[in-house]
Scaffold this motif. Structure first.
Motif, PDB file in Angstrom:
ATOM      1  N   VAL A   6      57.487  58.855  22.255  1.00  0.00           N
ATOM      2  CA  VAL A   6      57.759  57.494  22.710  1.00  0.00           C
ATOM      3  C   VAL A   6      56.452  56.793  23.065  1.00  0.00           C
ATOM      4  O   VAL A   6      55.644  57.311  23.853  1.00  0.00           O
ATOM      5  CB  VAL A   6      58.689  57.474  23.932  1.00  0.00           C
ATOM      6  CG1 VAL A   6      58.895  56.043  24.440  1.00  0.00           C
ATOM      7  CG2 VAL A   6      60.031  58.109  23.588  1.00  0.00           C
ATOM      8  N   ILE A   8      55.041  53.400  24.795  1.00  0.00           N
ATOM      9  CA  ILE A   8      55.340  52.207  25.583  1.00  0.00           C
ATOM     10  C   ILE A   8      54.245  51.184  25.325  1.00  0.00           C
ATOM     11  O   ILE A   8      53.059  51.452  25.529  1.00  0.00           O
ATOM     12  CB  ILE A   8      55.434  52.526  27.084  1.00  0.00           C
ATOM     13  CG1 ILE A   8      56.547  53.541  27.349  1.00  0.00           C
ATOM     14  CG2 ILE A   8      55.685  51.242  27.886  1.00  0.00           C
ATOM     15  CD1 ILE A   8      56.686  53.941  28.809  1.00  0.00           C
ATOM     16  N   ILE A 117      59.606  56.319  18.621  1.00  0.00           N
ATOM     17  CA  ILE A 117      60.341  55.269  19.323  1.00  0.00           C
ATOM     18  C   ILE A 117      59.341  54.377  20.041  1.00  0.00           C
ATOM     19  O   ILE A 117      58.345  54.862  20.601  1.00  0.00           O
ATOM     20  CB  ILE A 117      61.334  55.871  20.336  1.00  0.00           C
ATOM     21  CG1 ILE A 117      62.467  56.609  19.597  1.00  0.00           C
ATOM     22  CG2 ILE A 117      61.920  54.791  21.253  1.00  0.00           C
ATOM     23  CD1 ILE A 117      63.374  57.403  20.511  1.00  0.00           C
ATOM     24  N   ALA A 119      58.918  51.408  23.030  1.00  0.00           N
ATOM     25  CA  ALA A 119      59.465  50.699  24.187  1.00  0.00           C
ATOM     26  C   ALA A 119      58.543  49.519  24.470  1.00  0.00           C
ATOM     27  O   ALA A 119      57.321  49.693  24.563  1.00  0.00           O
ATOM     28  CB  ALA A 119      59.530  51.625  25.403  1.00  0.00           C
ATOM     29  N   TYR A 127      59.464  49.236  34.746  1.00  0.00           N
ATOM     30  CA  TYR A 127      60.578  50.095  34.359  1.00  0.00           C
ATOM     31  C   TYR A 127      61.048  50.918  35.554  1.00  0.00           C
ATOM     32  O   TYR A 127      60.247  51.346  36.393  1.00  0.00           O
ATOM     33  CB  TYR A 127      60.124  51.102  33.291  1.00  0.00           C
ATOM     34  CG  TYR A 127      60.035  50.586  31.882  1.00  0.00           C
ATOM     35  CD1 TYR A 127      60.624  49.399  31.483  1.00  0.00           C
ATOM     36  CD2 TYR A 127      59.358  51.334  30.918  1.00  0.00           C
ATOM     37  CE1 TYR A 127      60.541  48.965  30.173  1.00  0.00           C
ATOM     38  CE2 TYR A 127      59.272  50.905  29.606  1.00  0.00           C
ATOM     39  CZ  TYR A 127      59.856  49.723  29.239  1.00  0.00           C
ATOM     40  OH  TYR A 127      59.772  49.290  27.943  1.00  0.00           O
ATOM     41  N   VAL A 132      63.149  55.349  30.166  1.00  0.00           N
ATOM     42  CA  VAL A 132      62.928  55.923  28.832  1.00  0.00           C
ATOM     43  C   VAL A 132      63.878  57.082  28.575  1.00  0.00           C
ATOM     44  O   VAL A 132      64.506  57.169  27.512  1.00  0.00           O
ATOM     45  CB  VAL A 132      61.454  56.344  28.662  1.00  0.00           C
ATOM     46  CG1 VAL A 132      61.275  57.162  27.388  1.00  0.00           C
ATOM     47  CG2 VAL A 132      60.547  55.114  28.631  1.00  0.00           C
ATOM     48  N   GLN A 135      67.522  55.885  27.897  1.00  0.00           N
ATOM     49  CA  GLN A 135      67.771  55.180  26.642  1.00  0.00           C
ATOM     50  C   GLN A 135      67.460  56.037  25.423  1.00  0.00           C
ATOM     51  O   GLN A 135      68.124  55.904  24.394  1.00  0.00           O
ATOM     52  CB  GLN A 135      66.997  53.861  26.624  1.00  0.00           C
ATOM     53  CG  GLN A 135      67.548  52.884  27.652  1.00  0.00           C
ATOM     54  CD  GLN A 135      66.975  51.491  27.547  1.00  0.00           C
ATOM     55  OE1 GLN A 135      66.642  50.888  28.549  1.00  0.00           O
ATOM     56  NE2 GLN A 135      66.865  50.960  26.350  1.00  0.00           N
ATOM     57  N   VAL A 136      66.499  56.930  25.538  1.00  0.00           N
ATOM     58  CA  VAL A 136      66.236  57.839  24.420  1.00  0.00           C
ATOM     59  C   VAL A 136      67.435  58.754  24.192  1.00  0.00           C
ATOM     60  O   VAL A 136      67.786  59.064  23.051  1.00  0.00           O
ATOM     61  CB  VAL A 136      64.958  58.669  24.678  1.00  0.00           C
ATOM     62  CG1 VAL A 136      64.855  59.832  23.679  1.00  0.00           C
ATOM     63  CG2 VAL A 136      63.722  57.786  24.561  1.00  0.00           C
ATOM     64  N   TYR A 149      69.428  48.796  24.645  1.00  0.00           N
ATOM     65  CA  TYR A 149      68.937  47.811  25.607  1.00  0.00           C
ATOM     66  C   TYR A 149      69.739  47.932  26.897  1.00  0.00           C
ATOM     67  O   TYR A 149      70.928  48.245  26.885  1.00  0.00           O
ATOM     68  CB  TYR A 149      69.017  46.390  25.052  1.00  0.00           C
ATOM     69  CG  TYR A 149      70.411  45.908  24.715  1.00  0.00           C
ATOM     70  CD1 TYR A 149      71.130  45.111  25.602  1.00  0.00           C
ATOM     71  CD2 TYR A 149      71.011  46.252  23.506  1.00  0.00           C
ATOM     72  CE1 TYR A 149      72.405  44.660  25.293  1.00  0.00           C
ATOM     73  CE2 TYR A 149      72.285  45.807  23.191  1.00  0.00           C
ATOM     74  CZ  TYR A 149      72.974  45.015  24.082  1.00  0.00           C
ATOM     75  OH  TYR A 149      74.243  44.590  23.774  1.00  0.00           O
ATOM     76  N   LEU A 188      64.473  49.532  23.613  1.00  0.00           N
ATOM     77  CA  LEU A 188      63.747  50.599  22.928  1.00  0.00           C
ATOM     78  C   LEU A 188      64.170  50.576  21.463  1.00  0.00           C
ATOM     79  O   LEU A 188      65.354  50.344  21.159  1.00  0.00           O
ATOM     80  CB  LEU A 188      64.049  51.974  23.518  1.00  0.00           C
ATOM     81  CG  LEU A 188      63.126  52.470  24.662  1.00  0.00           C
ATOM     82  CD1 LEU A 188      63.341  51.636  25.914  1.00  0.00           C
ATOM     83  CD2 LEU A 188      63.369  53.947  24.949  1.00  0.00           C
TER      84      LEU A 188
END
Length: 274
Positions: A6, A8, A117, A119, A127, A132, A135-136, A149, A188
């Motif tokens: 991920v 960001i 992914i 973000a 956040y 993370v 939502q992951v 979202y 994300l």
């Protein structure tokens, strides 16, 4: 199960008052998989870059490239200052003021080969620690889901106001998306679907829809355009939890949008998505 990588992405322009909060919230995620933070300062004229540099001083050793170096990158040809703190998986770049779209595109391409992914976090937002990971978990549950979202808390601190409100986003439908944009800091995005909506000029966010903050043109519809394009290639899933914190200070770039610019940009977006 191996968790996805991920990245960001934090784009900053003159949010020196808030950018370190955004960085700390990104670095402070409880996500157990690989995570990197990419900050792009879009030629700020305040003390943002000085504060970002100081943050690097706090995060052990760093490497730097002197101001004025030019990097032959296919997605950016201007001057760049860059730092990296590998111990904390933290990258920062400073580019010439080019607009939020260009800054985000730059960061996405920097992370492209590594990330699964993306973000997107605005520099004046933060956040929740489980943003993370929460939502992951939904993104990996179903391959067809390309975007998740969340809801968010808005903190309004201008026009003699100082209050917070919970903003609930309706479960996804194309009708709702047409009338109500998803804020950057809520979403994300899976790389495999982001790759399917790259524009012909190799941009993800359309730079023609959000100009440089130092100029007269401010667009702030580039996120709306991206969500609409993504909605045509993947499923979008709503997480009914307040996992982001959004500031409304009166200085937000979106508040500089004029009706004339909005109408012009909306027509561009409409013609693209017909």
């Amino acid at each position: 199960m191996t968790l996805p990588n991920v990245a960001i992405i934090i784009s900053n322009y003159n949010y020196g008052e808030f950018v370190l909060d955004a960085i700390d919230s990104a670095l402070g995620q409880d996500y157990k998989g690989p995570l990197r933070v990419y900050v792009v300062d879009d030629g700020s004229s305040d003390d943002s870059w000085k504060k970002i540099n100081k943050k690097f001083d706090e995060l052990w050793s760093s490497r730097s490239f002197p101001s004025g170096d030019k990097f032959n990158k296919p997605y950016y040809r201007g001057d760049i200052q860059s730092f990296r703190v590998s111990a904390k998986n933290f990258w920062a770049h400073r580019i010439q003021n080019s607009g939020a779209s260009t800054a985000r595109n730059f960061a996405i391409w920097e992370a492209w080969e590594w990330a699964d992914i993306f973000a997107i976090l605005d520099a004046d937002d933060t956040y929740a620690p489980n943003k993370v990971s929460r939502q992951v978990a939904k993104l990996v549950e179903y391959d067809e889901i390309g975007v998740t979202y969340s809801d968010y808390i808005v903190h309004k601190t201008y026009q003699n106001n100082d209050y917070k409100k919970y903003e609930y986003k309706y479960p996804y439908s194309f009708i709702h998306l047409n009338g109500e944009c998803i804020v950057h800091s809520a979403g994300l995005i899976k790389k495999k679907y982001l790759e399917q909506v790259i524009l012909p000029n190799k941009e993800f966010y359309d730079s023609a829809l959000h100009g440089p903050g130092s100029g007269d043109f401010i667009g702030c519809t580039e996120d709306y355009d991206l969500w609409l394009r993504l909605s045509r290639v993947c499923l979008m899933s709503h997480i009914p939890e307040p996992l982001s914190f959004v500031r409304e200070t009166g200085k937000n770039q979106s508040m500089k949008m004029t009706e004339a610019i909005f109408i012009e940009n909306a027509e561009k977006i409409r013609s693209r998505n017909e």
